[in-house]
Each structure stands twice: as C-alpha cells, then as structure tokens.
Design a protein around this motif. Structure first.
Motif, PDB file in Angstrom:
ATOM      1  N   LEU B  46      45.511  46.959  38.809  1.00  0.00           N
ATOM      2  CA  LEU B  46      44.911  45.708  39.293  1.00  0.00           C
ATOM      3  C   LEU B  46      44.633  44.767  38.118  1.00  0.00           C
ATOM      4  CD1 LEU B  46      43.614  43.957  41.528  1.00  0.00           C
ATOM      5  CD2 LEU B  46      41.501  45.267  41.203  1.00  0.00           C
ATOM      6  N   LEU B  50      45.839  41.004  37.605  1.00  0.00           N
ATOM      7  CA  LEU B  50      44.926  39.868  37.456  1.00  0.00           C
ATOM      8  C   LEU B  50      45.211  39.102  36.165  1.00  0.00           C
ATOM      9  CD1 LEU B  50      41.622  41.543  38.742  1.00  0.00           C
ATOM     10  CD2 LEU B  50      43.067  39.875  39.948  1.00  0.00           C
ATOM     11  N   VAL B  61      47.594  37.612  43.999  1.00  0.00           N
ATOM     12  CA  VAL B  61      47.550  39.070  43.958  1.00  0.00           C
ATOM     13  C   VAL B  61      47.103  39.582  45.325  1.00  0.00           C
ATOM     14  CG1 VAL B  61      46.449  41.092  42.922  1.00  0.00           C
ATOM     15  CG2 VAL B  61      47.028  39.122  41.488  1.00  0.00           C
ATOM     16  N   SER B  62      47.957  40.368  45.965  1.00  0.00           N
ATOM     17  CA  SER B  62      47.588  40.995  47.237  1.00  0.00           C
ATOM     18  C   SER B  62      47.428  42.488  47.011  1.00  0.00           C
ATOM     19  CB  SER B  62      48.685  40.795  48.282  1.00  0.00           C
ATOM     20  OG  SER B  62      48.927  39.431  48.487  1.00  0.00           O
ATOM     21  N   ILE B  63      46.450  43.072  47.697  1.00  0.00           N
ATOM     22  CA  ILE B  63      46.241  44.512  47.593  1.00  0.00           C
ATOM     23  C   ILE B  63      46.763  45.170  48.859  1.00  0.00           C
ATOM     24  CG2 ILE B  63      44.472  46.322  47.557  1.00  0.00           C
ATOM     25  CD1 ILE B  63      44.593  45.021  45.000  1.00  0.00           C
ATOM     26  N   SER B  78      38.623  45.004  45.153  1.00  0.00           N
ATOM     27  CA  SER B  78      39.667  44.209  44.502  1.00  0.00           C
ATOM     28  C   SER B  78      39.400  42.719  44.660  1.00  0.00           C
ATOM     29  CB  SER B  78      41.036  44.535  45.110  1.00  0.00           C
ATOM     30  OG  SER B  78      41.278  45.920  45.075  1.00  0.00           O
ATOM     31  N   ALA B  83      41.356  39.572  43.336  1.00  0.00           N
ATOM     32  CA  ALA B  83      42.532  39.606  44.217  1.00  0.00           C
ATOM     33  C   ALA B  83      42.376  38.551  45.310  1.00  0.00           C
ATOM     34  CB  ALA B  83      42.680  40.989  44.835  1.00  0.00           C
TER      35      ALA B  83
END
Ligand SMILES: Cc1cc2nc3c(=O)[nH]c(=O)nc-3n(C[C@H](O)[C@H](O)[C@H](O)COP(=O)(O)OP(=O)(O)OC[C@H]3O[C@@H](n4cnc5c(N)ncnc54)[C@H](O)[C@@H]3O)c2cc1C
Lengths: 339, 290
Positions: B46, B50, B61-63, B78, B83
């Motif tokens: 992560l 970032l 940024v996608s989780i 996140s 995120a």
C-alpha cells in the motif's frame, strides 16, 4: 512421460545446492514410482551442467540454452516449463523455495492449473481415498508442511491435476550423490519454439548477488538464540561462545524479526534447516516452525528459564536457567580446560 | 496522466502473536483467539502505491480484498492512509479456496476494473507464507510480474523500474506497463493513518454493514457516496463457480496432524556451576565440542 522433473537453479554456471538436494529426493521418489528422474536447466552456457548433476541419478537432462535466458526472468522460464510440461506430462515437478522458485512455481502452476504446495518439509509417496467421491488414488505425492501458527502439520495432495508441484527450501532435503558414474542422456531444446520475443518484457539492468559467506548448514555446532536473548547486544555473548568453541550462531524468527540477528541466520521452516552434531537453543521456546529446522540435530541442549518450554521435549539436556548466567559459565569452563 | 493502481490486500490472523489458547482441544486452530490484522507485507505494498500516487498527479489507488465481511476493516485502514476506494470480494462460494482458486477469483475481480496500470500486492501473507497468489494472478490475467520489490523507482506510462531484494542480492529491473508487483517487508513501512482521512472515512461501510446499521447511516451514505465500500459476490465478478472454493482448488488437505515431538529422555540440569561443569566435561570428553 510421467516422470519427475526438477528445475535446476543456476548462478554463474553452478547448480544451486537446493536443486541438488531436490535431485537427491527426486531420485528416491523415482525409484519408488519406477519412473525416470529428469532435470531441466534454463540459462546460458549450460555445457557444464551435466557433469554437476548426472551423479545425482539424473536420467534425462534437458537444456534450454540461450544467452537471453540468463539471468532469470519470469516469463521466458515460465513459457519453457509450461510448454515442456504439456509435452512431457510429468507427474511431479519440484523446485527450490527460493526467490526464483517462488516467482516461477506459482506462474507455472497457474498456467497449468496444477496445485502447488510451498515450503514442504517432507515429500512422500502414498495413496489417497476420496470418500465422498468413492475414489482411490494410488501413489500420490504427499506434500507435507507445517501449517498455520504452529503445532499442526498438513499433508497436501493433488489428486487430479498434474504435475504435482512442490517447492522446498534449501537444506531441508539431504544432498547425496547417487552414483559417481551414473550416465543420463542430454536433450537440447530449440529455444525459439518455446519462448516468444514478447516474453522478454522485463529486463535486468543491474544485478548484485552476494555469495553468502555464512554457511550455517555446514557447521557441526550451532548456538542459536531466540527472542529470550533480549537484544542484539546480548547476542554478542552467543558470538563469543561460538568463537571460543568454533561454532556458528543461528537464530529463531522471533529473534530475527526483533532485529537481534540477521535473516540469513534464521533456522526453521522459513529459514535454513540444519543437522549439526550439537545444537544449543538459547532462549528459544521451540515452536514447530523452528523445530522443523533443527530437530534432526544429533544432540540438542536447551537453555531456557521456563521449565515447561516446548523445546525441552526434544532436548537431550535441559538447562533451566537464564542464558546470560549459563553461557559465561560454559565459556569459562571451556577456556580453563582446553588449550 | 495519472496511474490507475490496484492494491491486493488480505486480512490475516496474527500468527506472529499466537497465544496459548490458539489451538482447540481437538487440534484445530482457534481462529477466534487470534486478532485479525492487515497482512504486514500488504501494508508495504500500500505504501508503494501511495508513493506513486503522491509522485504522479492524478493517480488513484483502489484496494481489493477477498475475505469475510469483517475484512472491510482493512479497506477502511487503507482509506485512512490515502487509498481512494475499496472493494470487498465476499461470498460463501470462495470458502475453502486454495491459492489457485483465490487467484482465479481475484483475477475475475480485476477484470471488473476499467484499465488498470499497476497491481501491487504484498509478497506473501503471514498465515500461509506461500508467496503464490501474486504470480498466480499475474498469469491468469496474462500480465508480467516483478516479485520481491523493495522500491518502485519509476513508473510512467512507458516504463516501470523496480529494485528487487532477493535472498542473495539485489536486482534492478525494468519493464513496461501493465505490471503486477509484489512487495517485500524490506520496503518502507506504511505511513500512519491521517487524522483528516480518518474523520472522512470512519463511517465508510459495505452494503452488508450498512444494512446491519440504522437508517441514519443509510441516509448519510446516500449523501456521501465515497463512504460506500463496494461489495462484490461471485455474480458481480462473473466467476465460474467450478473454479472457486474447494471445487476449484487442485490441492486438497489430506490430513492435519497435531505435532507430537519425538519426546526424548532429557537430562534435567540446573544452572549451578556443578551441573554446567559436568555437562561441559562430558561434551569435551566425547569430542562433541573441542
Ligand atoms: C508460517 C510461519 C513460518 C515460521 N517460520 C519460522 C522459522 O523458520 N523459524 C523460526 O524460528 N520461527 C518461525 N516461525 C515463528 C514461530 O512460530 C515462533 O514464533 C518463533 O520460533 C518463536 O521464536 P522464539 O522461540 O525465539 O520466541 P518465543 O516464543 O518468544 O520464546 C522465547 C523463549 O525465551 C525464553 N526466555 C526468555 N528470557 C530468557 C532468558 N533470560 N534466559 C533463557 N530463556 C529465556 C522464554 O521462556 C521463551 O521460551 C514461523 C511462523 C509462521 C506462522
């Protein structure tokens, strides 16, 4: 067809120990299954590989030799294995649980939809009954590994899919020459039929490989420290002792995670496996993942202030006390009584 | 032009802090006794994502995580760190998946996103230590991979440059996008939560969580759509159930055994001088040491 394949890891023309260990294991599995042991070398300038591996009982050595294939990159090596395995239908494929094997193995297994078990500590042949389906599978590869937080060992099988794939860490299997004069055949692949130019999408532009100076595996005496040692400074006591008696220093993962010792010293399931003459476990509780890497030591001494530490169960000598008290006494006695 | 980055993350039982009550009497693992945490190397992943977002304007940024409902916690974690949005892949059909079935499910979910440039995930999860899911996903979606990353040095539409930390050395490699990258624990730690983002996202919830909540919550989420954590089941990702769960897993657990060590007859010694000296005398005499 239906043979056992071992992927050879090669650095500077030298076959890695872990691959030779897998050949040793592969030879004994092949004897049991009455099939051939095959090795596959992918890289550049592979002429010297045969003499390094045939004595381990390799029946067929396949070479994919092209200067673009060294150093290792994921896609070209994957492409070769996937096509070769489709052609040859191996029943078992083994590779080292190294930064190469763990990059390559999953890709190959994903492409072939064949199961892969990481970090096996033991490989055996046996039958499997699927009671629900009412099916019996003969001569499967039992992929045995410690699982999940300790205390359990899982036996994994791949009943339907081939090859049955497994990775094993360096040092877990023994390395043993099968026959000095063993002669196998060598096959050369036409690399262009196996790899396409689009597979070369990642280029290595810089590379620094250290030859590890440390060889814990080879040391007849190992003094190993755990979380109970308490600090990096306190580890010096173990180094002093090791220096005095000519030993190497190992560590548990908790000690490595805490920064007391370097990762290359880690012993256990996710470190190296050792079989020294003498193993002295200092401030190590003895969780399964650690024990998996040292239980075959000829003699084990446990120094732990907990009289019920699990490590005590496998120790020949249990010293219930503090490491910082016991080790100096050992050093003192040794210095006084030897020249 | 910004990058579209997807981070794969997993919620794992904290196997590093296994307490005495971690095992049930029958020898199975008592998951309830273990805290559920953000898989450590996924946090390293992560952070790399970032950093790319900070460096290349317009990046998102996608989780994406697969797991039970409570795994939404790591999505919130996140969001608190920067995120943009989160996707929880959750369905009973996933239960019992081995690494291959898991990577199949994740690869179907990834196809649901429009144009992804980079997928970043942790090298491995601490509950299995297999390091398989990253490469298996890459293969399934037909992407190249760079594993064991310590730092993504550069990532533009033309090229990605990554420093890899291997067991026995380092490598700097270069490739083109799209690329799947797996990140080691030697990479920089993840930044802490950002207080403003915590305020913004503390009510972020999945549909199931919202339904479980009261009407006020539901109204709130309607007003602020960013509070919605997307929840996908098998249907949303068009996955073939034959490739999921136990059925889709080529590896089967044949047997789980409690480890009973070959207990030896140990000699018990005290730390007193007499005991230590007689042990040392014996070891020297039989040439175990010296
Ligand atoms: C997938 C996976 C893989 C793993 N792989 C490995 C691996 O390869 N190797 C490995 O080691 N672990 C591994 N582990 C971790 C393992 O489960 C244990 O957490 C770890 O081995 C514990 O290390 P330890 O015994 O040093 O620490 P602890 O369990 O914290 O034990 C410390 C011990 O020190 C004793 N002690 C404290 N102070 C003193 C003192 N002053 N004098 C004497 N004794 C003292 C205590 O009584 C205790 O027994 C793995 C775990 C997982 C989940």
């Amino acid at each position: 067809m239906n043979n056992i394949f071992v992927y050879l890891e090669i650095e500077d023309g030298i076959v890695a120990d872990v691959s030779l260990e897998l050949l040793t294991k592969g030879r004994s599995l092949a004897n049991q299954l009455k099939c051939k042991l095959e090795a596959i070398a992918i890289g550049s300038q592979l002429d010297g590989i045969g003499e390094q591996v045939f004595s381990f009982g390799v029946d067929v050595l396949t070479l994919a030799d092209d200067k673009k294939l060294y150093p290792y990159t994921s896609l070209p090596h994957t492409a070769i294995l996937v096509k070769l395995f489709k052609e040859e239908q191996p029943q078992i494929a083994l590779m080292g649980a190294t930064s190469i094997g763990r990059d390559l193995g999953p890709r190959v297994s994903s492409a072939l939809f064949s199961g892969l078990t990481a970090d096996c500590t033991s490989l055996e042949i046996g039958d499997h009954e699927d009671k629900k389906e009412g099916k019996v599978y003969k001569n499967l590869l039992y992929q045995i590994r410690p699982a999940f937080g300790g205390n359990i060992v899982a036996t994994i099988v791949n009943p339907e899919q081939r090859p049955q794939m497994a990775t094993v860490r360096e040092g877990v299997m023994k390395k043993e020459i099968a026959d000095k004069h063993y002669k196998g055949e060598t096959k050369k692949l036409d690399v262009s039929k196996y790899v396409s130019s689009t597979d070369f999408v990642v280029n290595v532009i810089e590379r620094h490989m250290e030859k590890s100076k440390l060889n814990i595996k080879a040391s007849p005496i190992i003094i190993s420290g755990g979380y109970g040692i308490g600090s990096r400074e306190n580890f010096d006591l173990l180094f002093d002792f090791a220096h005095v008696i000519g030993a190497e220093v190992g560590a548990s993962r908790a000690a490595v995670d805490a920064g007391f010792a370097d990762h290359e010293r880690q012993i256990g399931q996710t470190g190296v496996t050792v079989r020294p003459k003498l193993y002295i476990a200092c401030g190590i509780s003895g969780q399964i993942q650690h024990v998996a890497g040292m239980q075959e030591s000829s003699m084990i001494i446990a120094i732990n202030n907990d009289p019920n530490a699990p490590i005590n169960a496998i120790a020949d000598y249990v010293i219930t006390g503090n490491v910082e008290e016991v080790i100096p006494k050992m050093i003192k006695y040794y210095k006084k009584n030897t020249k | 032009m910004g990058l579209k980055i997807v981070v794969l993350a997993k919620q794992v039982p904290d196997t590093r802090n296994v307490g005495k009550d971690a095992m049930k009497a029958d020898g199975t693992v008592n998951r309830a006794a273990l805290a559920a945490i953000f898989n450590p190397e996924d946090l390293n992943a992560l952070e790399q994502a970032l950093r790319l977002k900070d460096k290349y304007e317009g990046s998102t940024v996608s989780i994406l995580t697969m797991g039970p409902g409570r795994a939404a916690e790591i999505i919130r974690e996140s969001l608190y760190r920067g995120a943009d949005d989160g996707f929880l892949l959750t369905d009973r059909a996933f239960a019992g998946s081995d690494t291959l079935a898991t990577s199949y499910a994740l690869s179907c979910a990834i196809k649901n996103f429009s144009k992804v440039d980079v997928i970043i995930c942790g090298r491995q999860a601490i509950d299995g230590d297999t390091a398989q899911v990253g490469p298996q996903v890459a293969e399934k979606i037909g992407w190249p991979q760079i594993t064991y990353a310590e730092e993504i040095l550069e990532c533009t539409s033309q090229k990605i440059v990554v420093k890899r930390r291997l067991e026995k050395g380092i490598e700097i490699v270069e490739g083109k996008l799209p690329m799947l990258v797996t990140v080691n624990s030697s990479a920089p730690e993840c930044r802490p939560r950002n207080a403003k983002l915590v305020m913004k996202f503390k009510h972020a919830k999945t549909i199931s969580e919202k339904q479980a909540g009261d009407q006020d919550y539901i109204d709130l989420v309607d007003e602020r759509p960013y509070l919605n954590i997307n929840e996908w089941s098998v249907n949303e990702i068009q996955a073939d159930a034959n490739w999921l769960g136990l059925k889709g897993s080529p590896t089967k657990v044949k047997e789980i055994e409690n480890v009973v060590f070959q207990a030896k007859e140990s000699k018990r010694l005290s730390p007193d001088d007499f005991d230590i000296e007689s042990l040392m005398r014996e070891l020297i005499a039989n040439h175990t040491i010296g």
